[in-house]
Design a protein around this motif. Structure first.
Motif, PDB file in Angstrom:
ATOM      1  N   THR A  44       0.807  -1.204  -0.018  1.00 59.25           N
ATOM      2  CA  THR A  44       0.097  -0.051  -0.015  1.00 59.25           C
ATOM      3  C   THR A  44       0.922   1.209   0.082  1.00 59.25           C
ATOM      4  N   VAL A  47       0.138   3.690  -3.000  1.00 64.31           N
ATOM      5  CA  VAL A  47      -1.229   4.349  -3.080  1.00 64.31           C
ATOM      6  C   VAL A  47      -1.195   5.671  -2.481  1.00 64.31           C
ATOM      7  N   LYS A  48      -1.720   6.623  -3.262  1.00 61.89           N
ATOM      8  CA  LYS A  48      -2.000   8.048  -2.836  1.00 61.89           C
ATOM      9  C   LYS A  48      -3.558   8.366  -2.669  1.00 61.89           C
ATOM     10  N   THR A  49      -3.597   9.245  -1.665  1.00 61.69           N
ATOM     11  CA  THR A  49      -4.991   9.752  -1.527  1.00 61.69           C
ATOM     12  C   THR A  49      -4.811  11.042  -2.157  1.00 61.69           C
ATOM     13  N   ARG A  50      -5.951  11.614  -3.021  1.00 58.69           N
ATOM     14  CA  ARG A  50      -6.073  12.914  -3.913  1.00 58.69           C
ATOM     15  C   ARG A  50      -7.705  13.171  -4.060  1.00 58.69           C
ATOM     16  N   LYS A 125     -12.882  12.568  -3.235  1.00 62.21           N
ATOM     17  CA  LYS A 125     -11.637  12.124  -2.678  1.00 62.21           C
ATOM     18  C   LYS A 125     -11.321  10.532  -3.146  1.00 62.21           C
ATOM     19  N   CYS A 126     -10.196   9.980  -3.656  1.00 56.02           N
ATOM     20  CA  CYS A 126     -10.004   8.824  -4.028  1.00 56.02           C
ATOM     21  C   CYS A 126      -8.666   8.385  -3.874  1.00 56.02           C
ATOM     22  N   GLN A 127      -8.481   6.951  -4.058  1.00 60.70           N
ATOM     23  CA  GLN A 127      -7.124   6.450  -3.756  1.00 60.70           C
ATOM     24  C   GLN A 127      -6.545   6.119  -5.367  1.00 60.70           C
ATOM     25  N   ASP A 128      -5.331   6.558  -5.498  1.00 59.67           N
ATOM     26  CA  ASP A 128      -4.716   6.355  -6.767  1.00 59.67           C
ATOM     27  C   ASP A 128      -3.293   5.470  -6.609  1.00 59.67           C
ATOM     28  N   ASP A 129      -3.344   4.220  -7.054  1.00 58.91           N
ATOM     29  CA  ASP A 129      -2.416   3.533  -6.934  1.00 58.91           C
ATOM     30  C   ASP A 129      -1.495   3.411  -8.669  1.00 58.91           C
ATOM     31  N   ASP A 136     -13.282   6.944  -2.097  1.00 59.26           N
ATOM     32  CA  ASP A 136     -13.192   6.619  -0.649  1.00 59.26           C
ATOM     33  C   ASP A 136     -14.226   5.540  -0.384  1.00 59.26           C
TER      34      ASP A 136
END
Length: 168
Positions: A44, A47-50, A125-129, A136
């Motif tokens: 993980t 994984v970036k939150t943006r 807001k989302c998770q970007d891997d 979210d």
């Protein structure tokens, strides 16, 4: 007399019985750890939150629906009940439907004067891997993704037409 005839059986375990018992207990323990989330080997760290901005086009809206769509509306997926973001900007334009041109034997786009489409700019807001964008709430964001959306007092169906990843 009957009690004398009943022989007490002793539980005799051999090597193979012990191996089978140990394997079953180990598998049950591994399954329990995996179900509780402790056995995940997913990295993980990448994984970036943006904050993500994307455009959602809703088609075939009634004229009476237009005054209900506003900036600041919280949108939800109608099918899986995911929160899919907040409306940042709204643009309306005439709805175009595909119609068969029987004279020329082809299909053409024709504007429907009684129906409208809306382009909603949505922030979430989302998770970007690097491979997938997932809000979210769990909603997957992809260009071309079909969306059934519910807002306060309205609903519709459409597609995600563009994504702006912005700054990292």
């Amino acid at each position: 007399m009957e009690n004398e005839n009943v022989k007490k059986r002793k539980l005799k375990l051999n090597f193979f019985d012990l191996v089978i018992i140990v394997v079953v207990v180990a598998l049950a323990g591994a399954y329990a750890v995996h179900r509780m989330g402790g056995g995940s080997a997913v990295d993980t760290s990448s994984v970036k939150t943006r904050e993500l901005v994307y455009t959602l086009q809703i088609d075939d809206l009634n004229e009476n629906t237009l005054p209900l769509v506003h900036k600041g509306d919280e949108l939800m997926d109608k099918v899986k009940k995911y929160e899919i973001g907040t409306v940042e900007k709204v643009e309306f334009f005439p709805f175009e439907r595909t119609t068969e041109d029987k004279e020329n034997g082809r299909y053409i786009m024709v504007k429907d004067p009684e129906r409208y489409s809306a382009a909603l700019t949505v922030k979430v807001k989302c998770q970007d891997d690097g491979k997938a964008l997932i809000a979210d709430s769990g909603f997957k964001i992809r260009v071309g993704q079909s969306v059934s959306v519910v807002g306060p007092g309205y609903s519709g169906g459409g597609y995600i037409t563009s994504i702006e990843r912005g700054e990292e």
